[in-house]
Motif scaffolding. Structure first.
Motif, short mmCIF file in Angstrom:
data_model
loop_
_atom_site.label_atom_id
_atom_site.label_comp_id
_atom_site.label_asym_id
_atom_site.label_seq_id
_atom_site.Cartn_x
_atom_site.Cartn_y
_atom_site.Cartn_z
N VAL A 80 -27.24 7.77 28.83
CA VAL A 80 -26.22 6.82 29.31
C VAL A 80 -24.82 7.30 28.91
N LEU A 81 -23.88 7.02 29.79
CA LEU A 81 -22.48 7.34 29.49
C LEU A 81 -21.86 6.11 28.80
N CYS A 82 -21.30 6.33 27.62
CA CYS A 82 -20.71 5.21 26.86
C CYS A 82 -19.19 5.35 26.85
N ASN A 83 -18.52 4.25 27.08
CA ASN A 83 -17.05 4.23 27.03
C ASN A 83 -16.59 3.07 26.18
N ILE A 84 -15.71 3.32 25.23
CA ILE A 84 -15.18 2.19 24.47
C ILE A 84 -13.83 1.80 25.04
N ASP A 85 -13.47 0.53 24.85
CA ASP A 85 -12.13 0.08 25.24
C ASP A 85 -11.20 0.66 24.18
N PHE A 86 -10.67 1.85 24.47
CA PHE A 86 -9.93 2.57 23.43
C PHE A 86 -8.56 1.96 23.15
N GLU A 87 -7.97 1.33 24.15
CA GLU A 87 -6.67 0.70 23.93
C GLU A 87 -6.79 -0.38 22.85
N ARG A 88 -7.89 -1.14 22.96
CA ARG A 88 -8.15 -2.21 21.98
C ARG A 88 -8.45 -1.60 20.61
N ARG A 89 -9.30 -0.56 20.60
CA ARG A 89 -9.65 0.09 19.34
C ARG A 89 -8.40 0.67 18.67
N TYR A 90 -7.56 1.34 19.48
CA TYR A 90 -6.37 1.98 18.92
C TYR A 90 -5.44 0.92 18.31
N ASP A 91 -5.38 -0.22 18.96
CA ASP A 91 -4.60 -1.34 18.42
C ASP A 91 -5.13 -1.70 17.03
N PHE A 92 -6.44 -1.81 16.88
CA PHE A 92 -7.01 -2.14 15.57
C PHE A 92 -6.75 -1.02 14.55
N MET A 93 -6.78 0.23 15.02
CA MET A 93 -6.48 1.35 14.11
C MET A 93 -5.04 1.25 13.60
N GLN A 94 -4.12 0.92 14.50
CA GLN A 94 -2.72 0.76 14.08
C GLN A 94 -2.57 -0.39 13.08
N GLN A 95 -3.22 -1.53 13.38
CA GLN A 95 -3.11 -2.70 12.50
C GLN A 95 -3.75 -2.39 11.14
N HIS A 96 -4.94 -1.74 11.19
CA HIS A 96 -5.70 -1.52 9.96
C HIS A 96 -4.96 -0.55 9.02
N SER A 97 -4.45 0.56 9.58
CA SER A 97 -3.70 1.51 8.73
C SER A 97 -2.43 0.86 8.21
N GLY A 98 -1.81 0.04 9.04
CA GLY A 98 -0.62 -0.70 8.61
C GLY A 98 -0.95 -1.63 7.46
N GLU A 99 -2.10 -2.27 7.56
CA GLU A 99 -2.54 -3.22 6.53
C GLU A 99 -2.73 -2.50 5.19
N HIS A 100 -3.33 -1.30 5.22
CA HIS A 100 -3.52 -0.56 3.96
C HIS A 100 -2.17 -0.26 3.30
N MET A 101 -1.22 0.20 4.12
CA MET A 101 0.09 0.54 3.55
C MET A 101 0.82 -0.70 3.04
N LEU A 102 0.66 -1.79 3.77
CA LEU A 102 1.33 -3.05 3.39
C LEU A 102 0.77 -3.55 2.05
N ALA A 103 -0.57 -3.60 1.97
CA ALA A 103 -1.22 -4.08 0.74
C ALA A 103 -0.87 -3.17 -0.43
N ALA A 104 -0.87 -1.85 -0.18
CA ALA A 104 -0.56 -0.89 -1.25
C ALA A 104 0.87 -1.07 -1.74
N THR A 105 1.78 -1.34 -0.83
CA THR A 105 3.19 -1.49 -1.20
C THR A 105 3.42 -2.79 -1.97
N PHE A 106 2.73 -3.86 -1.56
CA PHE A 106 2.79 -5.12 -2.31
C PHE A 106 2.30 -4.88 -3.74
N TYR A 107 1.23 -4.11 -3.84
CA TYR A 107 0.64 -3.83 -5.16
C TYR A 107 1.62 -3.02 -6.01
N LYS A 108 2.19 -1.96 -5.40
CA LYS A 108 3.10 -1.08 -6.16
C LYS A 108 4.38 -1.80 -6.56
N LEU A 109 4.96 -2.57 -5.67
CA LEU A 109 6.26 -3.19 -5.95
C LEU A 109 6.14 -4.46 -6.78
#
Ligand SMILES: [Zn+2]
Length: 389
Positions: A80-109
């Motif tokens: 079977v050919l599988c396709n993911i909704d990559f636009e949606r996934r990429y959005d989550f990748m952007q949010q998730h990486s942003g969240e790590h940096m945000l949480a890390a900066t709150f922790y550091k500061l």
């Protein structure tokens, strides 16, 4: 065990996979593949959606290293050919990486620890372990995290044993697992996480804190990254442009102009209230002078109910039978008096329904509203007939 293609390369959007199992369980159609680009729900990140052949994949989950795809129909072919909704996934990748940096900066500061994380199609938020945050602190955090984004720091993921993980300086650990997946963002952050992340922080594009609120002794921080933040900017720019046009002012003067206009509207409202009160006093006197048989009955075409009520209250002490209505608001107010022995509460109870009205009251006072002004007028006429009997 399913081969997780999204861990080989998070940018894989499709695959040619072999169907290992396809079955129905608890009313759900499930497909297991030999390898999949679909990320299953986990680590605060929603699962991917997409297609397996011509079937729609609405949800993906993992159990004992096997990944199950919830589909709307079972595949007929083995390959079977599988396709993911990559636009949606990429959005989550952007949010998730942003969240790590945000949480890390709150922790550091500020030494604040992230205690909750929500990432959905609707909104993204983290709960930080402090009760208050100032506007200046929010701006400082945003500036630091956006600095990390502009620096385009590489994001690396690797797997270590729990022992090895203990020798690392991690913001967040996971205990009790055979293997620990670490997401490291240069010098910015390292933490255990099973989610999908961008390869370079520059891909996050921008981070913007949208709102903060108190939440169970913590502070909930709502934020947007990447395309979400861009779309939010478009929306807000449209709002500002519309207000600038409608209020005939410049962007820089907009807040002052709106604040002043609101204060002016409030002052005018107060003044208008005063005039209405004064006017209702004159109107009450006018009605009283025109009373026949100690009955005042009048339906106003152009006055709102609050004004009509004011007039009725001004007449209340005059020992009259009062029927006042507003055709505009389709409302009526009635005071029994003037020696007319009509129990108005009872009259309302017995007759309201016939005129499709709602309301009631006591023997002395009643109030009602109607779907149509004509029904209200007919009701008032009927009551007047009763009074003049
Ligand atoms: Zn994570």
């Amino acid at each position: 065990m399913t081969e997780k293609l999204y861990y080989d390369d998070v940018y894989i959007k499709e695959s040619l996979s072999r169907v290992v199992e396809a079955f129905e369980k608890d009313g759900k159609l499930l497909v297991v593949l030999d390898k999949t680009p679909f990320y299953p729900e986990g680590g605060g990140q929603p699962s991917d959606t997409g297609r397996i052949g011509d079937a729609h994949v609405s949800y993906v989950f993992e159990e004992d290293d096997t990944i199950y795809h919830v589909v709307d129909k079972l595949p007929e072919n083995t390959l079977v050919l599988c396709n993911i909704d990559f636009e949606r996934r990429y959005d989550f990748m952007q949010q998730h990486s942003g969240e790590h940096m945000l949480a890390a900066t709150f922790y550091k500061l500020y030494g604040a620890v992230s205690q909750g994380f929500h990432m959905g199609d609707d909104y993204v938020s983290i709960d930080m372990s402090f009760t208050e945050i100032s506007t200046e602190e929010v701006k400082r955090i945003e500036s630091v995290v956006n600095g990390h984004i502009y620096s385009n720091v590489p994001v690396n993921t690797f797997v270590v044993t729990p022992e090895e993980s203990r020798s690392l300086t991690l913001r967040k650990r996971v205990e009790g697992e055979d293997q620990v997946r670490i997401v490291q963002i240069g010098e910015v952050d390292a933490c255990a996480c099973c989610g999908t992340h961008v390869k370079y922080t520059g891909e996050v594009g921008i981070i913007k804190i949208i709102k903060t609120e108190k939440y169970k002794g913590m502070t909930r921080i709502y934020f947007k990254c990447g395309r979400r933040a861009f779309e939010d900017y478009i929306l807000k720019h449209d709002i500002v442009s519309t207000l600038v046009r409608n209020l005939s002012t410049g962007e820089g003067e907009l807040v002052d102009k709106a604040t002043n206009d609101m204060a002016e509207v409030k002052a005018l409202g107060r003044k208008l209230g005063e005039y209405k009160r004064r006017l209702s006093g004159y109107e009450a006197q006018n009605l009283k002078a025109r009373a026949e048989n100690r009955v005042v009955s009048f339906i106003y075409e152009d006055k709102e109910m609050d004004e009509v009520q004011m007039i009725a209250e001004d007449l209340a002490s005059e020992d009259l039978f009062i029927i006042l209505g507003s055709a505009l608001s389709r409302g009526i107010i009635v005071f029994s008096g003037g020696g007319h022995n009509v129990n108005v509460g009872q009259f309302f109870k017995e007759n309201m329904k016939a005129f499709s009205g709602k309301g009631g009251g006591s023997a002395k006072r009643a109030q009602g509203s109607f779907g149509y002004a004509e029904d209200m007028k007919a009701f008032a006429a009927e009551l007047l007939k009763q009074v003049n009997k």
